[in-house]
Write an enzyme that holds these catalytic residues in place. Structure first.
Site, mmCIF file in Angstrom:
data_model
loop_
_atom_site.group_PDB
_atom_site.id
_atom_site.type_symbol
_atom_site.label_atom_id
_atom_site.label_comp_id
_atom_site.label_asym_id
_atom_site.label_seq_id
_atom_site.Cartn_x
_atom_site.Cartn_y
_atom_site.Cartn_z
ATOM 1 N N LYS A 192 0.812 -1.224 0.000
ATOM 2 C CA LYS A 192 0.000 0.000 0.000
ATOM 3 C C LYS A 192 0.846 1.275 0.000
ATOM 4 C CE LYS A 192 -2.269 -0.209 3.607
ATOM 5 N NZ LYS A 192 -2.997 0.082 4.834
ATOM 6 N N ARG A 220 -12.295 3.038 8.275
ATOM 7 C CA ARG A 220 -12.103 1.784 9.011
ATOM 8 C C ARG A 220 -13.412 1.094 9.381
ATOM 9 N NH1 ARG A 220 -6.834 1.915 12.519
ATOM 10 N NH2 ARG A 220 -8.247 2.174 14.264
ATOM 11 N N ARG A 277 10.385 -10.217 7.294
ATOM 12 C CA ARG A 277 10.964 -8.883 7.513
ATOM 13 C C ARG A 277 12.011 -8.913 8.620
ATOM 14 N NH1 ARG A 277 5.877 -4.823 7.356
ATOM 15 N NH2 ARG A 277 5.552 -5.640 9.444
ATOM 16 N N ARG A 311 11.046 -7.604 14.134
ATOM 17 C CA ARG A 311 10.271 -6.636 14.915
ATOM 18 C C ARG A 311 9.474 -7.375 15.985
ATOM 19 N NH1 ARG A 311 9.607 -1.799 11.954
ATOM 20 N NH2 ARG A 311 10.422 -2.083 9.867
ATOM 21 N N ARG A 356 -3.668 -9.492 13.896
ATOM 22 C CA ARG A 356 -3.852 -8.329 13.028
ATOM 23 C C ARG A 356 -4.657 -8.693 11.781
ATOM 24 N NH1 ARG A 356 1.617 -7.196 14.341
ATOM 25 N NH2 ARG A 356 2.386 -7.702 12.276
#
Ligand SMILES: [Zn+2]
Length: 228
Positions: free
Chosen positions: A14, A89, A123, A156, A167
């Site tokens: 995005k 949202r 990541r 992370r 999430r």
């Protein structure tokens, strides 16, 4: 003037896709995440509020997000338009948004959950200089070490499979109905986000009747970067 909404799960690209559109078309890129991060970093009152929520393990509420977005749009610095990311949202916000702004299109970056997991869990971050890596798309030359400063690469804290699953669930519960609402009003163009960065951008442009993207020729093509 052009006004777009971009929607997509974490890891769908995005941020990258918004930036490419914004640069070429002189749009203002309004990223709700960036606005909150700025407030936290700048120690504003809102930043303190966000920090407290996050410390308590809570998410920033929809109302607070709405307030920030309304405030940002009221600055009217978007002469050529905007691309907004991280809003709306929920259905109520989506309806308000459609009534208040003459939206030209909603770009929905579609990425299957398994691909999100693959991308996000790959990541890494340099513990010393903060440089981002991705073991799929942007591997360090020496395993586990930063190319720039030699620092140790770490994951992370919130990139664990459990946190990501939470999430993803949260995203689908909240955002899928918003996408459905936009689809019902025929605003949405869904783009398969599994393709490379440039090809995703070209598909978006073609669907929105925009001139094609012309990437600057560079030896290390940005095509391979797949993170946000
Ligand atoms: Zn480093």
């Amino acid at each position: 003037m052009r006004k777009y909404v971009i929607m997509g799960v974490q890891g769908s690209g995005k941020g990258t896709q918004s930036a490419l559109l914004a640069n070429d078309l002189d749009l203002v890129h309004i990223s709700v995440g960036d606005i909150f991060r700025w407030h936290v970093k700048s120690h504003t009152k809102l930043g303190a509020q966000v920090r407290r929520l996050v410390a308590a393990g809570e998410l920033v509420g929809d109302d607070l997000v709405e307030e920030v977005v309304k405030d940002r749009l009221q600055q009217h610095d978007w002469n050529y338009g905007f691309i907004i990311d991280g809003f709306p949202r929920n259905r109520r916000q989506a309806e308000f948004f459609l009534e208040s702004y003459d939206i030209d299109g909603v770009i929905h970056l579609d990425l299957p959950d398994e691909e999100v997991r693959r991308r996000v869990l790959a990541r890494r971050l340099c513990s010393r200089c903060g440089m981002d890596y991705n073991l799929i798309a942007h591997r360090p030359e020496v395993e586990g070490r930063c190319d720039v400063c030699g620092g140790e690469l770490v994951t992370r804290a919130d990139d664990t499979p459990d946190a990501l699953a939470r999430r993803l669930r949260d995203y689908h519960t909240k955002i899928d109905p918003v996408v459905e609402l936009f689809k019902g009003k025929e605003y949405v163009t869904s783009v398969d986000a599994r393709a490379g960065k440039v090809s995703v951008q070209q598909t978006i442009r073609a669907r929105l009747n925009l001139p094609p993207y012309e990437p600057a020729p560079r030896p290390d093509s940005a095509e391979t970067r797949t993170d946000t």
